[in-house]
Design an enzyme around this catalytic site. Structure first.
Site, mmCIF file in Angstrom:
data_model
loop_
_atom_site.group_PDB
_atom_site.id
_atom_site.type_symbol
_atom_site.label_atom_id
_atom_site.label_comp_id
_atom_site.label_asym_id
_atom_site.label_seq_id
_atom_site.Cartn_x
_atom_site.Cartn_y
_atom_site.Cartn_z
ATOM 1 C CG HIS A 41 -2.224 -1.045 0.924
ATOM 2 N ND1 HIS A 41 -2.850 -1.231 2.251
ATOM 3 C CD2 HIS A 41 -2.657 -1.881 0.062
ATOM 4 C CE1 HIS A 41 -3.400 -2.013 1.562
ATOM 5 N NE2 HIS A 41 -3.793 -2.666 0.339
ATOM 6 C CG HIS A 74 -1.468 -6.381 1.903
ATOM 7 N ND1 HIS A 74 -1.536 -5.652 0.549
ATOM 8 C CD2 HIS A 74 -1.005 -5.661 2.539
ATOM 9 C CE1 HIS A 74 -0.711 -4.163 0.396
ATOM 10 N NE2 HIS A 74 -0.726 -3.953 1.441
ATOM 11 C CB CYS A 96 3.815 -10.403 4.574
ATOM 12 S SG CYS A 96 5.200 -10.248 6.596
ATOM 13 C CG HIS A 124 -5.874 -3.014 5.778
ATOM 14 N ND1 HIS A 124 -5.700 -5.176 4.989
ATOM 15 C CD2 HIS A 124 -5.317 -2.788 5.277
ATOM 16 C CE1 HIS A 124 -4.684 -3.656 5.304
ATOM 17 N NE2 HIS A 124 -4.664 -2.979 5.287
ATOM 18 C CD GLU A 126 -2.996 -8.494 7.799
ATOM 19 O OE1 GLU A 126 -2.970 -8.569 8.696
ATOM 20 O OE2 GLU A 126 -1.892 -6.985 8.106
ATOM 21 C CB THR A 164 0.681 -7.702 10.946
ATOM 22 O OG1 THR A 164 -0.313 -7.450 9.351
ATOM 23 C CG2 THR A 164 0.196 -9.675 9.845
ATOM 24 C CB CYS A 194 4.403 -7.439 11.569
ATOM 25 S SG CYS A 194 4.364 -5.952 11.134
ATOM 26 C CB SER A 223 -3.548 -0.703 7.938
ATOM 27 O OG SER A 223 -4.056 -0.836 9.317
ATOM 28 C CB SER A 266 4.445 0.180 2.915
ATOM 29 O OG SER A 266 2.706 1.119 3.361
#
Length: 313
Positions: A41, A74, A96, A124, A126, A164, A194, A223, A266
């Protein structure tokens, strides 16, 4: 003007892997390849690949039969993988590994008969991918108030997972409410937020008290970048999320003597350097590195590419 340059900042291991993966695909197969959603993103990154011919799509049906399709960092749902197989697409998975961990946890809990509470942001990429692993078993919540509306009884067989890239504090408030309402709720042994998300948030918390203004390099649909801006806002400091120097406004810096600069996981370092150079030239800024933690995490390229490398392809 004094600039504190936060470290760690910018690309995390998962983003580095995904971008390296797409670079390697372009090198091996040419730019006529497709990516499901944005590889990460970030507008700068997506624009760079778009300029050389990479195409970003919203569904495998948008990809010509037999073409190469790369899954973004994602993650994707089983439904998307099935659609790609039906179109005989050559897929390369740049998800990831930390997102994959959440997917595997969802599969395990669903298989064991749990109702899963996923803490995350609706819509989102993810979250969509994770919920797709067990749609009948997963309920999404975002706030403590959402927890209050859950239909499960106090003795229900429940487990929670998290997106995450959440704010550590916001996730903690939702988890506290879950554990208050459902004392027996299960959760993974290791948290899902994460390391990079946590480290970048911790850096701002440690440094924000020394400055008048926070600049976060990152895109609006990122995010983890938005969470960094929110930390600044919650401390009462002016905080802006920008893609690059073109979005800087002179009025932001009136009466400002010190600025904290960071970047979401990102956001590439090149946009950070452009902003720093602008501040040097415009305000005579001096830049100090502010290191709160070191990161040494790396992830290998997807197995599909490693197989090609080993074969000398």
């Amino acid at each position: 003007m004094r600039i504190l340059l936060a470290s760690p900042r910018g690309f995390c291991a998962g983003v580095n892997m995904a971008i390296d993966c797409l670079d390697e695909c372009v090198k091996r197969f040419g730019p006529n390849i497709y990516v499901y959603h944005e590889i990460v993103h970030n507008r700068y990154v997506v624009d760079r690949f778009t300029r050389i011919g990479v195409k970003f799509v919203d569904h495998p049906d948008d990809v010509p039969v037999g073409s190469i399709l790369l899954y973004s960092a994602h993650g994707v749902s089983p439904e998307i993988r099935k659609a790609a197989r039906e179109r005989k697409l050559q897929t390369i998975d740049a998800t990831c590994p930390l997102v994959t961990k959440v997917h595997l946890e969802a599969i395990k809990y669903a298989r064991d008969g749990y109702n899963i509470i996923l803490i995350g942001h609706e819509g989102h990429d993810e979250v969509i991918g994770t919920m797709g692993e067990a749609p009948e078993s997963i309920t999404l919540v975002e706030t403590p108030e959402d927890v209050d509306q859950l239909p499960f009884g106090p003795d229900a067989k429940l487990a929670y997972l998290t997106q995450t890239t959440l704010s550590v504090e916001e996730a903690a408030t939702v988890i506290r409410r879950l554990e208050e309402r459902y004392p027996g709720i299960e959760h993974p042994a290791k948290e899902d937020i994460c390391y990079a998300t946590t480290n970048r948030q911790d850096a701002i918390k440690a440094l924000i008290g020394q400055v008048d203004l926070l600049l976060v390099l990152g895109s609006q649909n990122s995010s983890n970048s938005r969470r960094l801006q929110e930390i600044g806002v919650t401390t009462g400091k002016a905080a802006y999320l920008i893609d690059g120097k073109a979005e800087l406004r002179p009025e932001w810096f009136e009466g400002v003597n010190s600025v904290l600069v960071t970047a979401g996981a990102s956001a590439p370092e090149v946009v950070v350097e452009e902003v720093l150079e602008h501040l040097r030239q415009t305000y005579g800024a001096t830049v100090e590195d502010a290191i709160t933690r070191e990161e040494h995490v790396t992830f290998p390229l997807p197995k599909e590419l490693r197989v090609l490398q080993a074969a000398g392809a």
